[in-house]
Design an enzyme around this catalytic site. Structure first.
Site, mmCIF file in Angstrom:
data_model
loop_
_atom_site.group_PDB
_atom_site.id
_atom_site.type_symbol
_atom_site.label_atom_id
_atom_site.label_comp_id
_atom_site.label_asym_id
_atom_site.label_seq_id
_atom_site.Cartn_x
_atom_site.Cartn_y
_atom_site.Cartn_z
ATOM 1 N N ASP A 2 5.175 39.029 -23.699
ATOM 2 C CA ASP A 2 4.672 39.969 -22.702
ATOM 3 C C ASP A 2 3.452 39.375 -22.003
ATOM 4 O O ASP A 2 2.792 38.469 -22.520
ATOM 5 C CB ASP A 2 4.262 41.281 -23.370
ATOM 6 C CG ASP A 2 5.382 41.886 -24.204
ATOM 7 O OD1 ASP A 2 6.479 42.071 -23.652
ATOM 8 O OD2 ASP A 2 5.151 42.158 -25.399
ATOM 9 N N ASP A 32 9.416 38.947 -21.279
ATOM 10 C CA ASP A 32 9.794 40.263 -21.811
ATOM 11 C C ASP A 32 9.242 41.363 -20.906
ATOM 12 O O ASP A 32 9.879 41.723 -19.934
ATOM 13 C CB ASP A 32 9.303 40.395 -23.248
ATOM 14 C CG ASP A 32 9.992 41.531 -24.008
ATOM 15 O OD1 ASP A 32 11.150 41.832 -23.700
ATOM 16 O OD2 ASP A 32 9.375 42.108 -24.911
ATOM 17 N N ASP A 33 8.093 41.900 -21.183
ATOM 18 C CA ASP A 33 7.540 43.003 -20.402
ATOM 19 C C ASP A 33 6.178 42.618 -19.832
ATOM 20 O O ASP A 33 5.520 41.694 -20.323
ATOM 21 C CB ASP A 33 7.378 44.245 -21.280
ATOM 22 C CG ASP A 33 8.694 44.694 -21.893
ATOM 23 O OD1 ASP A 33 9.641 44.967 -21.131
ATOM 24 O OD2 ASP A 33 8.776 44.762 -23.141
ATOM 25 N N ASP A 46 3.080 45.987 -23.110
ATOM 26 C CA ASP A 46 3.861 46.539 -24.218
ATOM 27 C C ASP A 46 2.922 47.119 -25.266
ATOM 28 O O ASP A 46 2.003 46.439 -25.738
ATOM 29 C CB ASP A 46 4.720 45.444 -24.847
ATOM 30 C CG ASP A 46 5.755 45.990 -25.829
ATOM 31 O OD1 ASP A 46 5.736 47.198 -26.104
ATOM 32 O OD2 ASP A 46 6.571 45.196 -26.318
ATOM 33 N N LYS A 64 5.530 49.345 -20.742
ATOM 34 C CA LYS A 64 6.266 49.922 -21.867
ATOM 35 C C LYS A 64 5.256 50.626 -22.772
ATOM 36 O O LYS A 64 4.453 49.981 -23.448
ATOM 37 C CB LYS A 64 7.019 48.835 -22.623
ATOM 38 C CG LYS A 64 7.823 49.343 -23.810
ATOM 39 C CD LYS A 64 8.414 48.196 -24.614
ATOM 40 C CE LYS A 64 9.569 47.537 -23.896
ATOM 41 N NZ LYS A 64 10.184 46.464 -24.738
#
Length: 608
Positions: A415, A439-440, A443, A479
């Protein structure tokens, strides 16, 4: 997970394109990595799946899930996908509800028929097996001891590439083997003399991935990760005070006293010498130590310790020579080696540094009262800035974190910024820009205390720019929590922030059932939901969501004066992010821009 209409579309495309030169699955070396199927059963049915045996229904098990409830069924199965599928990874969350002495709960891959497939099976007696099944013949390809508890969710994954079959549970490889039993087939969910719930099924392909987002997403407007960031600390940064200051320079010597004229060579040596209230001022240049720099001592509330660039000079801490850059696929990194900068001390201030190519950029563990100001964490082999454990009152101000990826986990966990797997009050994120991470953007997985995020942006996350095999990056902007069931309820707050062009969601609760707050945020052109707060009881006010896969999924969340409440057609004054994504202002803040402001002047969405 994708909504069901996308699940059916993925299956339709697979059925149409597989015979036509195998463009979706059954990949050649030039094919593109993609998610070709996913189902979170949020539509309340198992359409698209074929059933064989058992009693199947979609129930609420923390979230909608497919459940097989007949523990006496000898062989209960659901199948989906195409018999032409060859090289792919299938992953699902699986919860055994009962586990018979001779039974199993399993995930299937390459099912060429109902009784020929590869199987990853959870068994009684705390065992997991990777199996090749042909009728009544079962060949154990790999086996491992693993505690299996009924009522607990496990993430199972099978990767099939050529004759190589690999299985993992919760990211840990159970085993890998070579088998020529079957070369193509569908995916499946199975129980035998057991009952279980299944959720979040995803099938992704291998191959070479595109260098731009899918056609439905606007191409990225930022420079590639190898371009020098536009965020070098401003030249107006004042030099540190002379008293109590140790200096570090690329031409220094650790035998020196650490003065400006006789600087030290390494940041680690300066750390070992500095006292509470002191400052480590690092001269411009690249520092490439062969081991993690460890921040282990504490400052105090009245005498924090500062690690800063000197007079705004560009300081790069390059972790490429450290261990685990990158770590082997499916390996773990020992905690002391996580981070080019590994922080366990309290009352530290980090200012104006650029951390690259590390085994994580900055990794904070059980660290409190830190300030992370005007940092750049880019191109690291895990998350750019990651804080976990018992960590409170950390303030992350004007962070730029991008290009972070994790070859050892196929993109699953890198992330831009992660505050996860821990607890602690008073953690704040302001003015962050988080982009092009595997990924994000942000998070908060399994972080049990509220976090405040404001005046921040997350964009272009979740695309495989690094050609990682079996890519599993999620691709959400922000997220906000989640975890293993029962997922903890945490009331994070996100205000005046933007998410655009991410491969998945803009702002999501990720299964966090708490009362989150989303105020004056903007989501645009994200691949899935702009706002997905369907599993929480969030309060959402004055948010703007336009042009996403789905603009909002509310569930039991409530709010007012959002674009979906007000209705009508929404357009923007500008869809050019160049100002927001360009050089920062002299004070380190994100420059003001009309980007994504509604043309009608409504008091809705973020203002940056």
């Amino acid at each position: 997970m994708r909504p069901s209409r996308q699940r059916r579309l993925a299956l339709l495309l697979a059925a149409v394109l597989v015979p036509a030169a195998a463009l979706v699955v059954g990949f050649t070396s030039t094919a593109s990595a993609a998610t070709v199927f996913s189902d979170d059963f949020a539509d309340g049915d198992t359409s698209g799946w074929s059933k064989s045996g058992g009693t199947w229904a979609v129930v609420t098990d923390g979230s909608p899930a497919a459940q097989q409830s007949n523990a006496g069924s000898e062989n209960a199965r659901l199948f989906a996908g195409s018999t032409s599928w060859t090289a792919y990874t299938v992953q699902a969350r699986v919860k055994p509800l009962s586990l018979g002495a001779t039974g199993h709960v399993s995930l299937l891959a390459r099912a060429s028929g109902s009784t020929v497939h590869y199987r990853l099976a959870l068994l009684s007696g705390n065992r997991v097996q990777l199996q090749a099944v042909s009728g009544s013949s079962v060949t154990v390809l790999a086996s491992a001891a693993r505690t299996i508890t009924t009522g607990t969710w496990y993430t199972l994954a099978i990767d099939v590439t050529g004759t190589t079959v690999r299985g993992s549970v919760d990211g840990t490889t159970i085993g890998q083997a070579t088998s020529s039993l079957v070369s193509a087939g569908r995916i499946g969910l199975q129980t035998a003399y057991s009952s279980a719930s299944f959720d979040d099924v995803v099938v992704s392909t291998g191959g070479t991935t595109p260098t731009t987002p899918p056609a439905t997403t606007a191409p990225p407007t930022t420079p590639p990760a190898t371009t020098a960031p536009p965020t070098t600390p401003p030249a107006t940064t004042a030099p540190p005070p002379a008293a109590g200051t140790l200096y570090v320079a690329t031409n220094g010597n650790d035998a020196n006293p650490g003065t400006l004229s006789q600087p030290l060579l390494t940041i680690q040596r300066a750390h070992d010498l500095v006292q509470p209230g002191g400052t480590i001022a690092v001269r411009g240049g690249t520092y490439a130590p062969s081991v993690t720099i460890k921040i282990l001592k504490d400052g105090t509330a009245s005498q924090p310790i500062t690690l800063t660039s000197y007079n705004g000079e560009r300081v790069i801490i390059d972790g490429e020579n450290m261990p685990y850059t990158p770590g082997a696929v499916d390996s773990s990194i020992p905690r002391p080696d996580r981070g080019a900068l590994h922080v366990e001390g309290d009352w530290w201030r980090f200012v104006g540094l650029e951390i690259v190519n590390g085994p994580y950029g900055i990794f904070g563990l059980d660290t409190n009262n830190g300030r992370y100001e005007r940092l750049v964490t880019r191109d690291n082999y895990e998350s750019g800035l990651h804080i976990q454990g018992a960590s409170s009152n950390n303030h992350i101000i004007d962070l730029d974190s991008y290009g972070n990826r994790d070859p050892r986990k196929n993109g699953e966990s890198a992330d831009g910024l992660a505050i996860k797997e821990g607890s602690g009050t008073g953690n704040v994120v302001r003015g962050a820009r988080l982009w092009r991470n595997a990924d994000d953007g942000f998070d908060a997985w399994l972080f049990l205390s509220p976090i405040l995020i404001e005046n921040s942006v997350a964009y272009d996350n979740g695309y495989n720019y690094w050609n990682l095999p079996n890519y599993t990056g999620d691709g959400n902007g922000f997220k906000n929590g989640g975890g293993n069931d029962p997922r903890p309820a945490v009331a994070h707050t996100t205000r005046n922030s933007m998410a655009w062009g991410n491969s998945a969601g803009g702002f999501i609760d990720n299964g966090n059932p708490g009362s989150l707050v989303f105020e004056r945020n903007t989501a645009w052109d994200n691949g899935k939901a702009g706002f997905d707060v369907s599993r929480s009881t969030s309060v959402v006010n004055r948010n703007l969501s336009v042009g996403n896969g789905t603009n909002v999924s509310l569930g039991n969340s409530t709010g007012s004066n959002n674009s979906w409440n007000l209705g009508g057609t929404w357009t923007f004054v500008s869809t050019d992010p160049a100002t927001i994504t360009g050089p920062r202002a002299a004070d380190g803040s994100i420059p003001t821009s009309p980007f994504l402001r509604p043309t009608n002047g409504a008091d809705v969405g973020a203002r940056l």
